[in-house]
Design an enzyme around this catalytic site. Structure first.
Site, PDB file in Angstrom:
ATOM      1  N   THR A 129      -3.920  21.652  -0.021  1.00 11.38           N
ATOM      2  CA  THR A 129      -4.630  22.350   1.058  1.00 11.38           C
ATOM      3  C   THR A 129      -6.141  22.133   1.018  1.00 11.38           C
ATOM      4  O   THR A 129      -6.733  22.003  -0.066  1.00 11.38           O
ATOM      5  CB  THR A 129      -4.350  23.871   0.970  1.00 11.38           C
ATOM      6  OG1 THR A 129      -5.259  24.555   1.833  1.00 11.38           O
ATOM      7  CG2 THR A 129      -4.537  24.414  -0.436  1.00 11.38           C
ATOM      8  N   GLU A 131      -8.139  24.378   1.405  1.00 11.04           N
ATOM      9  CA  GLU A 131      -8.731  25.533   0.713  1.00 11.04           C
ATOM     10  C   GLU A 131      -9.238  25.135  -0.676  1.00 11.04           C
ATOM     11  O   GLU A 131     -10.100  25.800  -1.238  1.00 11.04           O
ATOM     12  CB  GLU A 131      -7.702  26.666   0.584  1.00 11.04           C
ATOM     13  CG  GLU A 131      -7.398  27.389   1.886  1.00 11.04           C
ATOM     14  CD  GLU A 131      -8.549  28.214   2.420  1.00 11.04           C
ATOM     15  OE1 GLU A 131      -9.241  28.865   1.631  1.00 11.04           O
ATOM     16  OE2 GLU A 131      -8.763  28.193   3.645  1.00 11.04           O
ATOM     17  N   TYR A 153      -5.259  31.784  -4.403  1.00  7.28           N
ATOM     18  CA  TYR A 153      -4.378  30.827  -3.714  1.00  7.28           C
ATOM     19  C   TYR A 153      -4.890  29.397  -3.925  1.00  7.28           C
ATOM     20  O   TYR A 153      -4.130  28.497  -4.306  1.00  7.28           O
ATOM     21  CB  TYR A 153      -4.334  31.158  -2.218  1.00  7.28           C
ATOM     22  CG  TYR A 153      -3.725  30.067  -1.360  1.00  7.28           C
ATOM     23  CD1 TYR A 153      -2.353  29.838  -1.337  1.00  7.28           C
ATOM     24  CD2 TYR A 153      -4.545  29.256  -0.560  1.00  7.28           C
ATOM     25  CE1 TYR A 153      -1.805  28.829  -0.540  1.00  7.28           C
ATOM     26  CE2 TYR A 153      -4.008  28.255   0.237  1.00  7.28           C
ATOM     27  CZ  TYR A 153      -2.635  28.046   0.237  1.00  7.28           C
ATOM     28  OH  TYR A 153      -2.105  27.049   1.016  1.00  7.28           O
ATOM     29  N   LYS A 157      -3.129  26.289  -5.925  1.00  8.96           N
ATOM     30  CA  LYS A 157      -2.845  25.017  -5.245  1.00  8.96           C
ATOM     31  C   LYS A 157      -3.528  23.850  -5.951  1.00  8.96           C
ATOM     32  O   LYS A 157      -3.000  22.732  -5.980  1.00  8.96           O
ATOM     33  CB  LYS A 157      -3.324  25.085  -3.786  1.00  8.96           C
ATOM     34  CG  LYS A 157      -2.361  25.810  -2.872  1.00  8.96           C
ATOM     35  CD  LYS A 157      -1.135  24.954  -2.557  1.00  8.96           C
ATOM     36  CE  LYS A 157      -0.238  25.595  -1.535  1.00  8.96           C
ATOM     37  NZ  LYS A 157       1.002  24.844  -1.305  1.00  8.96           N
TER      38      LYS A 157
HETATM   39  P1  NAP Z   1       4.609  29.586   5.384  1.00  4.64           P
HETATM   40  O1  NAP Z   1       4.951  29.669   6.830  1.00  4.64           O
HETATM   41  O2  NAP Z   1       3.955  30.749   4.736  1.00  4.64           O
HETATM   42  O3  NAP Z   1       5.965  29.239   4.596  1.00  4.64           O
HETATM   43  C1  NAP Z   1       6.075  29.405   3.214  1.00  4.64           C
HETATM   44  C2  NAP Z   1       7.521  29.218   2.812  1.00  4.64           C
HETATM   45  O4  NAP Z   1       7.643  29.384   1.391  1.00  4.64           O
HETATM   46  C3  NAP Z   1       8.507  30.204   3.456  1.00  4.64           C
HETATM   47  O5  NAP Z   1       9.673  29.521   3.816  1.00  4.64           O
HETATM   48  C4  NAP Z   1       8.778  31.164   2.315  1.00  4.64           C
HETATM   49  O6  NAP Z   1      10.029  31.816   2.427  1.00  4.64           O
HETATM   50  C5  NAP Z   1       8.790  30.202   1.140  1.00  4.64           C
HETATM   51  N1  NAP Z   1       8.680  30.868  -0.153  1.00  4.64           N
HETATM   52  C6  NAP Z   1       7.854  31.874  -0.509  1.00  4.64           C
HETATM   53  N2  NAP Z   1       8.095  32.249  -1.783  1.00  4.64           N
HETATM   54  C7  NAP Z   1       9.095  31.460  -2.240  1.00  4.64           C
HETATM   55  C8  NAP Z   1       9.791  31.379  -3.457  1.00  4.64           C
HETATM   56  N3  NAP Z   1       9.508  32.181  -4.496  1.00  4.64           N
HETATM   57  N4  NAP Z   1      10.783  30.455  -3.585  1.00  4.64           N
HETATM   58  C9  NAP Z   1      11.088  29.648  -2.541  1.00  4.64           C
HETATM   59  N5  NAP Z   1      10.473  29.678  -1.363  1.00  4.64           N
HETATM   60  C10 NAP Z   1       9.478  30.582  -1.202  1.00  4.64           C
HETATM   61  O7  NAP Z   1       3.668  28.313   5.094  1.00  4.64           O
HETATM   62  P2  NAP Z   1       3.380  27.039   6.033  1.00  4.64           P
HETATM   63  O8  NAP Z   1       2.248  27.364   6.934  1.00  4.64           O
HETATM   64  O9  NAP Z   1       4.644  26.528   6.570  1.00  4.64           O
HETATM   65  O10 NAP Z   1       2.805  26.013   4.966  1.00  4.64           O
HETATM   66  C11 NAP Z   1       3.683  25.164   4.231  1.00  4.64           C
HETATM   67  C12 NAP Z   1       2.992  24.780   2.925  1.00  4.64           C
HETATM   68  O11 NAP Z   1       1.776  24.095   3.197  1.00  4.64           O
HETATM   69  C13 NAP Z   1       2.625  25.966   2.043  1.00  4.64           C
HETATM   70  O12 NAP Z   1       2.761  25.551   0.697  1.00  4.64           O
HETATM   71  C14 NAP Z   1       1.149  26.198   2.363  1.00  4.64           C
HETATM   72  O13 NAP Z   1       0.493  26.826   1.299  1.00  4.64           O
HETATM   73  C15 NAP Z   1       0.689  24.778   2.579  1.00  4.64           C
HETATM   74  N6  NAP Z   1      -0.439  24.591   3.493  1.00  4.64           N
HETATM   75  C16 NAP Z   1      -0.421  25.185   4.710  1.00  4.64           C
HETATM   76  C17 NAP Z   1      -1.473  24.967   5.575  1.00  4.64           C
HETATM   77  C18 NAP Z   1      -1.486  25.584   6.953  1.00  4.64           C
HETATM   78  O14 NAP Z   1      -2.538  25.612   7.577  1.00  4.64           O
HETATM   79  N7  NAP Z   1      -0.340  26.012   7.469  1.00  4.64           N
HETATM   80  C19 NAP Z   1      -2.552  24.144   5.194  1.00  4.64           C
HETATM   81  C20 NAP Z   1      -2.488  23.517   3.960  1.00  4.64           C
HETATM   82  C21 NAP Z   1      -1.430  23.734   3.105  1.00  4.64           C
HETATM   83  P3  NAP Z   1      10.046  33.323   3.057  1.00  4.64           P
HETATM   84  O15 NAP Z   1       9.510  33.173   4.453  1.00  4.64           O
HETATM   85  O16 NAP Z   1      11.478  33.709   2.969  1.00  4.64           O
HETATM   86  O17 NAP Z   1       9.155  34.142   2.202  1.00  4.64           O
HETATM   87  P1  GDP Z   2      -7.096  30.355   5.771  1.00  5.35           P
HETATM   88  O1  GDP Z   2      -8.149  29.350   6.125  1.00  5.35           O
HETATM   89  O2  GDP Z   2      -5.913  29.739   5.100  1.00  5.35           O
HETATM   90  O3  GDP Z   2      -7.602  31.534   5.035  1.00  5.35           O
HETATM   91  O4  GDP Z   2      -6.484  30.838   7.204  1.00  5.35           O
HETATM   92  P2  GDP Z   2      -6.635  32.198   8.016  1.00  5.35           P
HETATM   93  O5  GDP Z   2      -6.117  31.918   9.377  1.00  5.35           O
HETATM   94  O6  GDP Z   2      -6.031  33.354   7.287  1.00  5.35           O
HETATM   95  O7  GDP Z   2      -8.205  32.459   8.073  1.00  5.35           O
HETATM   96  C1  GDP Z   2      -9.097  31.521   8.667  1.00  5.35           C
HETATM   97  C2  GDP Z   2     -10.512  32.124   8.722  1.00  5.35           C
HETATM   98  O8  GDP Z   2     -10.514  33.182   9.676  1.00  5.35           O
HETATM   99  C3  GDP Z   2     -11.001  32.713   7.408  1.00  5.35           C
HETATM  100  O9  GDP Z   2     -12.323  32.312   7.202  1.00  5.35           O
HETATM  101  C4  GDP Z   2     -10.942  34.213   7.642  1.00  5.35           C
HETATM  102  O10 GDP Z   2     -11.907  34.981   6.921  1.00  5.35           O
HETATM  103  C5  GDP Z   2     -11.252  34.253   9.129  1.00  5.35           C
HETATM  104  N1  GDP Z   2     -10.823  35.519   9.763  1.00  5.35           N
HETATM  105  C6  GDP Z   2     -11.608  36.350  10.486  1.00  5.35           C
HETATM  106  N2  GDP Z   2     -10.908  37.432  10.870  1.00  5.35           N
HETATM  107  C7  GDP Z   2      -9.644  37.283  10.377  1.00  5.35           C
HETATM  108  C8  GDP Z   2      -8.476  38.083  10.454  1.00  5.35           C
HETATM  109  O11 GDP Z   2      -8.439  39.161  11.031  1.00  5.35           O
HETATM  110  N3  GDP Z   2      -7.352  37.589   9.839  1.00  5.35           N
HETATM  111  C9  GDP Z   2      -7.352  36.387   9.183  1.00  5.35           C
HETATM  112  N4  GDP Z   2      -6.220  35.940   8.635  1.00  5.35           N
HETATM  113  N5  GDP Z   2      -8.456  35.627   9.079  1.00  5.35           N
HETATM  114  C10 GDP Z   2      -9.595  36.059   9.678  1.00  5.35           C
END
Ligand code: NAP
Ligand code: GDP
Length: 325
Positions: A129, A131, A153, A157
């Site tokens: 990520t 992050e 987090y 990661k």
């Molecule tokens: P998400 O919607 O939060 O999905 C996370 C998944 O992990 C869910 O299916 C969840 O299952 C499962 N999980 C949680 N705890 C677990 C455990 N103990 N054992 C097995 N599975 C478990 O995340 P996403 O947005 O799809 O992102 C996918 C991956 O990319 C994540 O690793 C995230 O950190 C990473 N990532 C995301 C972004 C982004 O912007 N979306 C950016 C960079 C990296 P439940 O729903 O049942 O809890």
């Molecule tokens: P992140 O980049 O994985 O932390 O994704 P988020 O969508 O949770 O947050 C993106 C940015 O939006 C961060 O800088 C947060 O501090 C900002 N932010 C501002 N207000 C909010 C809020 O109400 N909820 C969340 N989730 N983020 C917020």
């Protein structure tokens, strides 16, 4: 050629659902890790939304249970493993740092170990990520920008990221790490800021709510669409050589500007509804993220196809439709 099997952890999450859809279109057999949850019907809502629940196989197990990963890989012999499972919400990671470290950090190493034990030829993708850049050390982040994680987090990661690199260098395994910048969609979890905004805008538009409470609206993110980003994951595992890639749009936008797009889409004036609430500020903030996807473009032939404007409008429309039904 025989049908390939892909094993996805986090299959019920946003990216897991879109990746499953992509791999099914490519004629993969898709199996996924299904951790025990009290409401299994709710757990599958994203797969249901895409209409693919019946086309994937959900197998009981958990990222924290190495034995379950070994059992699944031994029985089902995947060709590719995508480790998308995580405690993925930054803000929650300060409240649950040990769980985040265990699932997001150690969980990734459990996947790598299971692959090493069962069949080190399996190709692995690790969901890293942006992050990890945290307090950014360069204005535009690339594969060589130093990391500076700002949350439990991000630290978890980063551990998983370096272990992915380490397994490649130590054991010659085909392990890739995709450093993905924020990506969203109608399937995004409601606690993330884009979806929180589009859901609130939909509610205000329908007369079901009147305000939207946000924290730091000056934060800037490089936002893309999850549907585009899962394509990059698959492409990484189709190369001759395992490597790490930044996946981003190359454009950064404030939370405020992103929210304005959503309000404008339904002709609402944001200033009448937005409330700044200190409860949503974080102990440490990542002020700005901006990725350079040049390597993904030149090596994988990948680029982001969906603009932020189109994605936010798609999300608002989806939330309106969901609330109406
Ligand atoms: P998400 O919607 O939060 O999905 C996370 C998944 O992990 C869910 O299916 C969840 O299952 C499962 N999980 C949680 N705890 C677990 C455990 N103990 N054992 C097995 N599975 C478990 O995340 P996403 O947005 O799809 O992102 C996918 C991956 O990319 C994540 O690793 C995230 O950190 C990473 N990532 C995301 C972004 C982004 O912007 N979306 C950016 C960079 C990296 P439940 O729903 O049942 O809890
Ligand atoms: P992140 O980049 O994985 O932390 O994704 P988020 O969508 O949770 O947050 C993106 C940015 O939006 C961060 O800088 C947060 O501090 C900002 N932010 C501002 N207000 C909010 C809020 O109400 N909820 C969340 N989730 N983020 C917020």
């Amino acid at each position: 050629m025989s049908q390939k099997t892909a094993f996805i952890t986090g299959i019920t999450g946003q990216d897991g659902a879109y990746l499953s859809q992509l791999l099914l279109q490519k004629d993969y057999r898709v199996i996924g890790l299904a951790p025990r949850r009290s409401s299994s019907d709710l757990a599958n809502w994203r797969l249901d939304w895409l209409g693919i629940t019946d086309q994937v196989e959900l197998l009981e197990g958990d990222l924290t249970d190495l034995a379950s990963l070994i059992r699944i890989m031994t029985e089902h012999k995947p060709d590719e493993v995508y480790n998308l499972g995580a405690q993925s919400f930054v803000k929650a990671s300060w409240q649950q740092p040990i769980l985040t470290g265990t699932v997001t950090g150690i969980g990734a190493v459990n996947v790598l170990e299971a692959v090493r034990i069962v069949n080190p030829a399996i190709r692995c993708y690790q969901a890293s990520t942006s992050e990890m850049y945290g307090l950014v050390q360069e204005p535009v982040q690339t594969e060589t920008t130093p990391f500076y994680p700002r949350s439990p987090y991000a630290a978890a990661k980063l551990y998983a990221h370096w272990m992915t690199v380490n397994y490649r260098e130590s054991f010659g395994m085909f392990t890739c790490s995709g450093v993905l910048f924020n990506h969203e969609s109608p399937l995004r979890g409601i606690e993330f800021v884009t979806r929180k905004v589009t859901d609130a805008v939909a509610r205000i538009h329908l007369g079901l709510a009147d305000e939207l409470r946000l924290g730091n609206i000056d934060a800037k993110r490089d936002w893309g669409h999850a549907r585009d980003y899962v394509r990059a994951m698959w492409l990484m595992l189709q190369q001759d050589k395992a490597d790490d890639y930044v996946v981003a749009t190359g454009r950064t936008t404030t939370v405020r500007e992103m929210a304005e797009i959503a309000f404008r889409h339904v002709d609402l004036n944001m200033e009448r509804h937005l409330v700044i609430d200190p409860a949503f500020f974080r102990p440490a903030e990542v002020d700005i993220l901006l990725g350079d996807p040049t390597k993904a473009k030149t090596t994988l032939g990948w680029s982001a196809e969906t603009s932020l404007e189109n994605m936010i409008c798609e999300m608002v429309d989806a939330d309106i439709a969901r609330l109406k039904s």
